[in-house]
Motif scaffolding. Structure first.
Motif, PDB file in Angstrom:
ATOM      1  N   VAL A  99       8.921  -5.956  -2.200  1.00  0.00           N
ATOM      2  CA  VAL A  99       8.080  -6.720  -3.136  1.00  0.00           C
ATOM      3  C   VAL A  99       8.328  -6.270  -4.577  1.00  0.00           C
ATOM      4  O   VAL A  99       8.327  -7.097  -5.492  1.00  0.00           O
ATOM      5  N   GLN A 139       9.764  -8.502  -7.692  1.00  0.00           N
ATOM      6  CA  GLN A 139       9.093  -8.594  -9.003  1.00  0.00           C
ATOM      7  C   GLN A 139      10.106  -8.391 -10.138  1.00  0.00           C
ATOM      8  O   GLN A 139      10.071  -9.079 -11.155  1.00  0.00           O
ATOM      9  N   VAL A 181       2.854 -16.432  -5.028  1.00  0.00           N
ATOM     10  CA  VAL A 181       2.017 -15.495  -5.773  1.00  0.00           C
ATOM     11  C   VAL A 181       2.870 -14.446  -6.493  1.00  0.00           C
ATOM     12  O   VAL A 181       2.594 -14.081  -7.639  1.00  0.00           O
ATOM     13  N   GLU A 182       3.953 -14.000  -5.848  1.00  0.00           N
ATOM     14  CA  GLU A 182       4.793 -12.960  -6.463  1.00  0.00           C
ATOM     15  C   GLU A 182       5.680 -13.546  -7.558  1.00  0.00           C
ATOM     16  O   GLU A 182       6.286 -12.809  -8.327  1.00  0.00           O
ATOM     17  N   ARG A 197       2.875 -13.344 -10.655  1.00  0.00           N
ATOM     18  CA  ARG A 197       2.121 -12.165 -11.079  1.00  0.00           C
ATOM     19  C   ARG A 197       2.782 -11.320 -12.170  1.00  0.00           C
ATOM     20  O   ARG A 197       2.088 -10.590 -12.865  1.00  0.00           O
ATOM     21  N   PRO A 209      -2.561  -9.547 -12.466  1.00  0.00           N
ATOM     22  CA  PRO A 209      -2.017  -9.873 -11.131  1.00  0.00           C
ATOM     23  C   PRO A 209      -3.086 -10.058 -10.060  1.00  0.00           C
ATOM     24  O   PRO A 209      -2.967 -10.945  -9.221  1.00  0.00           O
ATOM     25  N   GLU A 210      -4.132  -9.223 -10.106  1.00  0.00           N
ATOM     26  CA  GLU A 210      -5.136  -9.285  -9.041  1.00  0.00           C
ATOM     27  C   GLU A 210      -6.020 -10.519  -9.166  1.00  0.00           C
ATOM     28  O   GLU A 210      -6.833 -10.777  -8.280  1.00  0.00           O
ATOM     29  N   LEU A 239       7.265  -2.324   1.192  1.00  0.00           N
ATOM     30  CA  LEU A 239       6.957  -3.612   1.814  1.00  0.00           C
ATOM     31  C   LEU A 239       8.158  -4.528   1.664  1.00  0.00           C
ATOM     32  O   LEU A 239       8.579  -4.836   0.541  1.00  0.00           O
ATOM     33  N   PHE A 261     -10.115 -14.553  -1.160  1.00  0.00           N
ATOM     34  CA  PHE A 261      -9.732 -13.597  -2.192  1.00  0.00           C
ATOM     35  C   PHE A 261     -10.903 -13.220  -3.104  1.00  0.00           C
ATOM     36  O   PHE A 261     -11.001 -12.096  -3.546  1.00  0.00           O
ATOM     37  N   ASN A 302      -1.130  -5.442  -1.281  1.00  0.00           N
ATOM     38  CA  ASN A 302      -0.123  -6.171  -2.059  1.00  0.00           C
ATOM     39  C   ASN A 302      -0.497  -7.636  -2.206  1.00  0.00           C
ATOM     40  O   ASN A 302      -0.352  -8.227  -3.277  1.00  0.00           O
ATOM     41  N   GLN A 303      -1.030  -8.212  -1.130  1.00  0.00           N
ATOM     42  CA  GLN A 303      -1.368  -9.637  -1.162  1.00  0.00           C
ATOM     43  C   GLN A 303      -2.553  -9.906  -2.095  1.00  0.00           C
ATOM     44  O   GLN A 303      -2.534 -10.864  -2.858  1.00  0.00           O
ATOM     45  N   PHE A 304      -3.559  -9.056  -2.056  1.00  0.00           N
ATOM     46  CA  PHE A 304      -4.779  -9.312  -2.818  1.00  0.00           C
ATOM     47  C   PHE A 304      -4.704  -8.773  -4.237  1.00  0.00           C
ATOM     48  O   PHE A 304      -5.240  -9.380  -5.158  1.00  0.00           O
ATOM     49  N   GLY A 334      -1.712  -7.033  -5.639  1.00  0.00           N
ATOM     50  CA  GLY A 334      -0.397  -7.217  -6.246  1.00  0.00           C
ATOM     51  C   GLY A 334       0.129  -5.985  -6.962  1.00  0.00           C
ATOM     52  O   GLY A 334       1.076  -6.088  -7.734  1.00  0.00           O
TER      53      GLY A 334
END
Lengths: 332, 332
Positions: free
Chosen positions: A138, A142, A191-192, A195, A206-207, A227, A249, B247-249, B251
Motif C-alpha cells: 500500500v 501511494q 481510496v488509495e 488519499r 486521508p482518514e 500490506l 466508516f 489501512n482501510q479506515f 490510511g
C-alpha cells in the motif's frame, strides 16, 4: 497639536474600518459563487443549524458533510482521472510485459484505442486494474500515485489533474469546516488513489476519504510486515454503497451531502431521510465553454434519475454556468 | 501600610506557587501510572516525537495511535461484554419466540448454561448474533445498545459496563491527544456496539472507532430510506484484520499501538515495521485482587505468542499490578 493627533488618529481608524468592511465584502463566504439561489440556500442552512438555542441547532459533532469527488470536486470528463492513470501506468509498465503488445485489453491501451478499451467492459477494466493497481504494498502504491500526480497533466487545461478542482467547492468545504463541520469525501474512485493528495487540495485528510477498495494481505515483504495489494475487489463505493460506507466508516448519518450524478442518489436520499435539518446539493455541469456540459446522456457522471428527484423534492441544483463566477482554483 | 500589603501579596503569591507545584505533582501526566518503566517509556516517546527540529519529530497529522478495546481499555473477563449483551437480549426477546425454549443455541442461553453455549462454537454464536444484532436499522440498533448500557451492570464491580474502563488508559488517551495524537479504537468487537458510548467514556468519537461489522442493506423502511442490518458478516477486525482495517479506515500506519492479546499481534507488528519512531504496548492482566489475572491459558483475551514477541523485541509490557496505582475510573 494633541487635538490634531487625535483627529488624525480617528481619521486613520475610520479609513481602516472602511477598508476592513471592503475587504470583508470581497472575501465573505463563497466568493466564487454568484448571489443566486444555491449560495443563499447554503448560507441560510449553515446559519440555521449553527444558531444555538433554536430548534434547528445541530451540535458540531453531528455536522457531518459528505462529498462525492469525480465531477463534484474535480473534473471527470472526458474520462475519470483514474482511467488516465491506468493508461499511463500500462504504458510505463509495458516494456516489462512484451506480451501486452498483442494481448487485450493491454493492446488497446497501448494503441490508444479507447473505443476498444470501453467495449471490453468491466472484465477488461478489472484486468487493467489488477495490472496497474496491485502486486505492490500500500505504501509503494501511494508513492506511485504521488509520482504520477507530480507529472501527469489534464490535456485540456494543461494543469496537474489535482489542480483541476472546483474553486467554489473548495470554498464551500472551507466554509463548512469554519462552521464546525467535518468534511468527508465519499467517492466511487479508489481510496488509495485519492488519499495522497486530498489534504493539500481540499483540506481533507486521508482518514476522511472513503472510496472503493481492493483487498489487501498482511504479510512479510522484504523482511518487514507490510500490506500487499491483491487483485480482488473489496468494496465498490457507489450508489447503495455510499450510505453503507458512510455508516461503516463514519457511523453517523450526514446532515449535508453533495454529488453530481446518479451514483450519488442513495447518499442524498439517505441524508434527506434524516430527522431534522439537512441539505442535499447536486452540481449540474452546464458550462461547455469553461468546463463541460453533460447530464442524462453521458457515459461518465450520468445525471438523470437523481436530477428528477432533486427537482421534485426541492434539493439544491447548482447550474455551473449561472451560479459559479469562477470554476477552477487556477482561475483568477 | 503599603509595604505590608506588598509583603502580604508576595507571601500569597508564594503560597499560590507552592500549591500550583503541588497540584502539578498530583495531576502531571498519567497520575494512575506508577513511576515504573512503562510510564517512563511512554513519556520519553511522546517527548521525543514532539521535539521540533530533531530527527525523531513526527508531524501531528502522522500521530495516529490505535487501541484495542476488550482487555485494553475495559474489562473482558469473565466474558466479553458483547456476549453479556447477547444473553440479555435473547432473554428480552424470548417471549416473542416461544420456540427458543426448546431450540439451541437459545435454550442454553435461557437456561444460563454457558458451558453449552460455548460448546456450540462459532455456528451457535452466529445464530445468536443474527437473532440479537440484526433485522433492525442501524439507528434502531444504536438505541437498543444505548438502552442496554443504561441499565446492565458488570456483576463483579456492580457498575455499568462502560464505567468498568481502565483509568490509566483513559489518562493515556488524553495525554496522547493533548500531544497532537489522533486516537482510534481498533477492536474485534462490533463497531455499532461501541460507537454509542466511546466518546463519553474515552473521548473517542464514532468515526474513530474501527471494529468488526455485519453487512447492511440500503432500503425503504416505514416509508424512509434507511440501512437494515443483515445476518451476514462483513468484516472480522481481529489478528490480520486489524492492520488491514487500519489501512482501510485511516490510511496511515500508526506510530503507536496498544493491545493485550494475541488478536493484537499483527497490529503491533505492522506498527513496529514502520520507519521512524514507534511505540508498541501490551497490557498484561496480573492483578486478580483488583481485576483479573490471565494470559497464556485464557479462552478470553489469550496472551501468549505476542507476549513472547514483546519480550523478545523490547516492546512495553504493562504489569497491571506493578504499574497501575488505580485500575478503574471509579477508583478513588
Amino acid at each position: 497639536m494633541r487635538k490634531n493627533v487625535l483627529v488624525h488618529t480617528t481619521f486613520v481608524c475610520f479609513l481602516l474600518a472602511c477598508s476592513l468592511i471592503y475587504v470583508h465584502a470581497q472575501t465573505g463566504p463563497l466568493p466564487s459563487w454568484n448571489d443566486t439561489a444555491p449560495k443563499k440556500a447554503i448560507i441560510s442552512f449553515v446559519e440555521k443549524i449553527t444558531s444555538e438555542g433554536t430548534p434547528d441547532f445541530v451540535p458540531s459533532d453531528e455536522r457531518i458533510a459528505t462529498f462525492d469527488n469525480d465531477g463534484t470536486l474535480w473534473v471527470e470528463q472526458p474520462m475519470y482521472v483514474q482511467i488516465a492513470f491506468i493508461i499511463d501506468r500500462v504504458k510505463q509498465l509495458a516494456p516489462k510485459h512484451p506480451d501486452w503488445k498483442t494481448t487485450q485489453p493491454f493492446k488497446a491501451v497501448l494503441d490508444d484505442d479507447m473505443r476498444a478499451v470501453a467495449s471490453m467492459g468491466e472484465r477488461g477494466l478489472m484486468e487493467l486494474m489488477a495490472a496497474t493497481h496491485t502486486g505492490v504494498t500500500v505504501e509503494q502504491f501511494q508513492g506511485i500515485v504521488a509520482n504520477w500526480f507530480a507529472t501527469a497533466k489534464d490535456p485540456r487545461f494543461n494543469r496537474p489533474y489535482n489542480e483541476c478542482i472546483y474553486r467554489p467547492m473548495v470554498e464551500l468545504l472551507s466554509y463548512l469546516r469554519v462552521n464546525g463541520f467535518k468534511t468527508y469525501i465519499v467517492s466511487g474512485g479508489g481510496v488509495e488513489f485519492m488519499r495522497s493528495w486530498t489534504e493539500k487540495a481540499y483540506g481533507i485528510p486521508p482518514e476522511q476519504v472513503v472510496g472503493s477498495s481492493i483487498k489487501t494481505k498482511f504479510e512479510m515483504v522484504d523482511g518487514k510486515f507490510d500490506l500487499m495489494r491483491l487483485p480482488e475487489i473489496n468494496f465498490i463505493d457507489d450508489k447503495e454503497g455510499k450510505p453503507i460506507a458512510i455508516n461503516q466508516f463514519i457511523g453517523r448519518r450526514p446532515i449535508a451531502a453533495f454529488g453530481n450524478s446518479d451514483g450519488d442518489q442513495q447518499m442524498l436520499e439517505w441524508t434527506a431521510a434524516r430527522d431534522g435539518p439537512r441539505l442535499m446539493l447536486l452540481v449540474h455541469h452546464t458550462d461547455a465553454a469553461r468546463e463541460y456540459a453533460y447530464d442524462r446522456q453521458s457515459n461518465v457522471g450520468k445525471l438523470d434519475k437523481v436530477l428528477d428527484e432533486a427537482n421534485a423534492k426541492g434539493w439544491i441544483v447548482v447550474d455551473m454556468k449561472r451560479d459559479w463566477n469562477r470554476i477552477f482554483m487556477f482561475d483568477q
